[in-house]
Design a protein around this motif. Structure first.
Motif, PDB file in Angstrom:
ATOM      1  N   LEU A  63       0.831  -1.199   0.000  1.00 19.25           N
ATOM      2  CA  LEU A  63       0.000   0.000   0.000  1.00 19.25           C
ATOM      3  C   LEU A  63       0.871   1.258   0.000  1.00 19.25           C
ATOM      4  O   LEU A  63       0.583   2.223  -0.714  1.00 19.25           O
ATOM      5  CB  LEU A  63      -0.933  -0.002   1.201  1.00 19.25           C
ATOM      6  CG  LEU A  63      -1.863   1.199   1.333  1.00 19.25           C
ATOM      7  CD1 LEU A  63      -2.788   1.285   0.121  1.00 19.25           C
ATOM      8  CD2 LEU A  63      -2.655   1.108   2.613  1.00 19.25           C
ATOM      9  N   THR A  64       1.950   1.225   0.761  1.00 17.20           N
ATOM     10  CA  THR A  64       2.878   2.355   0.783  1.00 17.20           C
ATOM     11  C   THR A  64       3.537   2.544  -0.573  1.00 17.20           C
ATOM     12  O   THR A  64       3.670   3.672  -1.055  1.00 17.20           O
ATOM     13  CB  THR A  64       3.955   2.134   1.867  1.00 17.20           C
ATOM     14  OG1 THR A  64       3.313   1.900   3.118  1.00 17.20           O
ATOM     15  CG2 THR A  64       4.873   3.316   1.985  1.00 17.20           C
ATOM     16  N   ALA A  87       2.323   1.590  -3.487  1.00 11.60           N
ATOM     17  CA  ALA A  87       1.309   2.075  -4.424  1.00 11.60           C
ATOM     18  C   ALA A  87       0.997   3.551  -4.194  1.00 11.60           C
ATOM     19  O   ALA A  87       0.842   4.320  -5.144  1.00 11.60           O
ATOM     20  CB  ALA A  87       0.043   1.234  -4.296  1.00 11.60           C
ATOM     21  N   SER A  88       0.935   3.946  -2.926  1.00 12.05           N
ATOM     22  CA  SER A  88       0.660   5.350  -2.612  1.00 12.05           C
ATOM     23  C   SER A  88       1.766   6.261  -3.132  1.00 12.05           C
ATOM     24  O   SER A  88       1.489   7.307  -3.711  1.00 12.05           O
ATOM     25  CB  SER A  88       0.511   5.533  -1.106  1.00 12.05           C
ATOM     26  OG  SER A  88      -0.551   4.780  -0.616  1.00 12.05           O
ATOM     27  N   GLY A  89       3.011   5.864  -2.908  1.00 13.48           N
ATOM     28  CA  GLY A  89       4.133   6.656  -3.405  1.00 13.48           C
ATOM     29  C   GLY A  89       4.200   6.684  -4.918  1.00 13.48           C
ATOM     30  O   GLY A  89       4.570   7.694  -5.522  1.00 13.48           O
ATOM     31  N   LEU A 107       1.745   6.726  -6.854  1.00 17.77           N
ATOM     32  CA  LEU A 107       0.722   7.651  -7.342  1.00 17.77           C
ATOM     33  C   LEU A 107       0.975   9.088  -6.899  1.00 17.77           C
ATOM     34  O   LEU A 107       0.721  10.027  -7.642  1.00 17.77           O
ATOM     35  CB  LEU A 107      -0.663   7.205  -6.867  1.00 17.77           C
ATOM     36  CG  LEU A 107      -1.170   5.882  -7.420  1.00 17.77           C
ATOM     37  CD1 LEU A 107      -2.482   5.496  -6.748  1.00 17.77           C
ATOM     38  CD2 LEU A 107      -1.339   5.955  -8.915  1.00 17.77           C
ATOM     39  N   PHE A 108       1.472   9.250  -5.680  1.00 14.62           N
ATOM     40  CA  PHE A 108       1.628  10.579  -5.114  1.00 14.62           C
ATOM     41  C   PHE A 108       2.700  11.398  -5.836  1.00 14.62           C
ATOM     42  O   PHE A 108       2.450  12.541  -6.242  1.00 14.62           O
ATOM     43  CB  PHE A 108       1.967  10.489  -3.619  1.00 14.62           C
ATOM     44  CG  PHE A 108       2.240  11.818  -2.987  1.00 14.62           C
ATOM     45  CD1 PHE A 108       1.207  12.699  -2.717  1.00 14.62           C
ATOM     46  CD2 PHE A 108       3.536  12.203  -2.679  1.00 14.62           C
ATOM     47  CE1 PHE A 108       1.451  13.938  -2.139  1.00 14.62           C
ATOM     48  CE2 PHE A 108       3.788  13.436  -2.106  1.00 14.62           C
ATOM     49  CZ  PHE A 108       2.742  14.301  -1.832  1.00 14.62           C
TER      50      PHE A 108
END
Length: 87
Positions: free
Chosen positions: A3-4, A6-8, A10-11
């Motif tokens: 999740l981390t 994937a978040s990075g 996208l962010f």
């Protein structure tokens, strides 16, 4: 952990695209190269600030960064796990 990641994933590209778009609208006289270079530097600065912040949190909450591990994992068990993954 995924999740981390994937978040990075996208962010930071999203932040780059937002900065580039905003700079093109705010400064139409700048070339595309200028906007991309400034956006790259802004995203790199954000990454540096977040990495520094996470390092400070780790240093503040761990007495010994090398030996303090989650879930009771010790140096020996992590070496055993690493060696079993290689085989």
């Amino acid at each position: 952990m995924l999740l981390t990641l994937a978040s990075g994933s996208l962010f930071f590209p999203g932040l780059f695209a937002l900065c580039t778009w905003g700079l093109r609208r705010a400064r139409p006289e700048w070339t595309e190269y200028d906007c991309v270079m400034i956006s790259t530097r802004l995203v790199s600065s954000a990454q540096a600030v977040l990495a520094t912040g996470s390092g400070i949190v780790i240093i503040c909450y761990c007495r010994n960064v090398i030996t303090d591990r989650d879930l009771g994992e010790s140096w020996g068990t992590s070496l055993l796990a690493a060696s079993s993954l290689q085989n």
